[in-house]
Design an enzyme around this catalytic site. Structure first.
Site, short mmCIF file in Angstrom:
data_model
loop_
_atom_site.label_atom_id
_atom_site.label_comp_id
_atom_site.label_asym_id
_atom_site.label_seq_id
_atom_site.Cartn_x
_atom_site.Cartn_y
_atom_site.Cartn_z
N CYS A 1 0.86 -1.19 0.00
CA CYS A 1 0.00 0.00 0.00
C CYS A 1 0.89 1.23 0.00
O CYS A 1 1.67 1.45 0.93
CB CYS A 1 -0.93 0.00 1.21
N HIS B 1 -4.18 1.52 8.36
CA HIS B 1 -4.74 1.24 7.04
C HIS B 1 -6.24 0.95 7.10
O HIS B 1 -6.68 0.12 7.89
CB HIS B 1 -4.03 0.04 6.40
N HIS C 1 -8.21 8.33 2.19
CA HIS C 1 -7.54 9.64 2.17
C HIS C 1 -8.55 10.75 1.94
O HIS C 1 -9.54 10.56 1.22
CB HIS C 1 -6.43 9.69 1.12
P1 5GP Z 1 -7.89 9.07 -5.41
O1 5GP Z 1 -7.93 9.07 -6.90
O2 5GP Z 1 -7.68 7.66 -4.89
O3 5GP Z 1 -9.01 9.77 -4.74
O4 5GP Z 1 -6.62 9.92 -5.01
C1 5GP Z 1 -5.34 9.41 -4.99
C2 5GP Z 1 -4.41 10.57 -5.06
O5 5GP Z 1 -3.12 10.14 -4.67
C3 5GP Z 1 -4.26 11.17 -6.47
O6 5GP Z 1 -4.63 12.54 -6.44
C4 5GP Z 1 -2.79 10.96 -6.81
O7 5GP Z 1 -2.24 12.04 -7.51
C5 5GP Z 1 -2.16 10.79 -5.44
N1 5GP Z 1 -1.00 9.94 -5.41
C6 5GP Z 1 -0.90 8.70 -5.95
N2 5GP Z 1 0.30 8.17 -5.67
C7 5GP Z 1 0.98 9.11 -4.94
C8 5GP Z 1 2.28 9.15 -4.37
O8 5GP Z 1 3.08 8.22 -4.48
N3 5GP Z 1 2.62 10.27 -3.70
C9 5GP Z 1 1.76 11.33 -3.57
N4 5GP Z 1 2.20 12.38 -2.88
N5 5GP Z 1 0.52 11.31 -4.09
C10 5GP Z 1 0.14 10.22 -4.77
ZN ZN Z 2 -2.46 1.53 3.51
#
Ligand code: 5GP
Ligand code: ZN
Length: 116
Positions: A5, A47, A102
């Site tokens: 993760c 988590h 998140h």
């Molecule tokens: P979701 O699409 O799941 O709501 O948001 C996931 C977010 O995590 C996205 O906005 C993406 O840019 C961000 N993200 C994905 N992988 C990483 C990472 O390794 N580091 C950071 N800082 N953000 C990440």
């Molecule tokens: Zn996790």
């Protein structure tokens, strides 16, 4: 900690991120692909794959993030005066791509409604 993760690994400092806040229960860091001038993700260190996985015993961490971390961060990041948006994408239709709960904090520009 869930295996493989990415957000557990960020919380565990196994992979780097631009951290803007940390306490014993939560961590916040800049999104890698910001969708607004300010785009921060707040995650519980423990988590949970999504909002759907939260249990009654998670009330305290959810309240901590919502009632304390997010408002404090919004002020610290200069978003309180202009306002901001908090988003929790959940599941496929919700557009969730990382399966660790998140909270997106988006600010620094005017947001549109309805969202895409
Ligand atoms: P979701 O699409 O799941 O709501 O948001 C996931 C977010 O995590 C996205 O906005 C993406 O840019 C961000 N993200 C994905 N992988 C990483 C990472 O390794 N580091 C950071 N800082 N953000 C990440
Ligand atoms: Zn996790």
């Amino acid at each position: 900690m869930a295996e493989n993760c990415i957000f557990c690994r960020i919380a565990g400092k196994e992979i780097p991120a631009d951290l803007v806040y940390e306490d014993d229960q939560a961590v916040a860091f800049k999104d890698l692909e910001p969708q607004a001038p300010m785009h921060v993700l707040v995650i519980p260190k423990k988590h949970a794959a999504s909002l759907l996985e939260l249990q009654p015993e998670d009330n305290a961490i959810a309240a901590h993030i919502l009632c304390e971390v997010i408002p404090a961060l919004a002020r610290k990041l200069g978003l309180a005066a202009g306002g901001f948006r908090v988003v929790v994408n959940t599941g496929e239709d919700g557009g969730q791509s990382v399966r660790h709960l998140h909270f997106h904090i988006l600010g620094g520009r005017s947001m549109q409604w309805p969202p895409g």
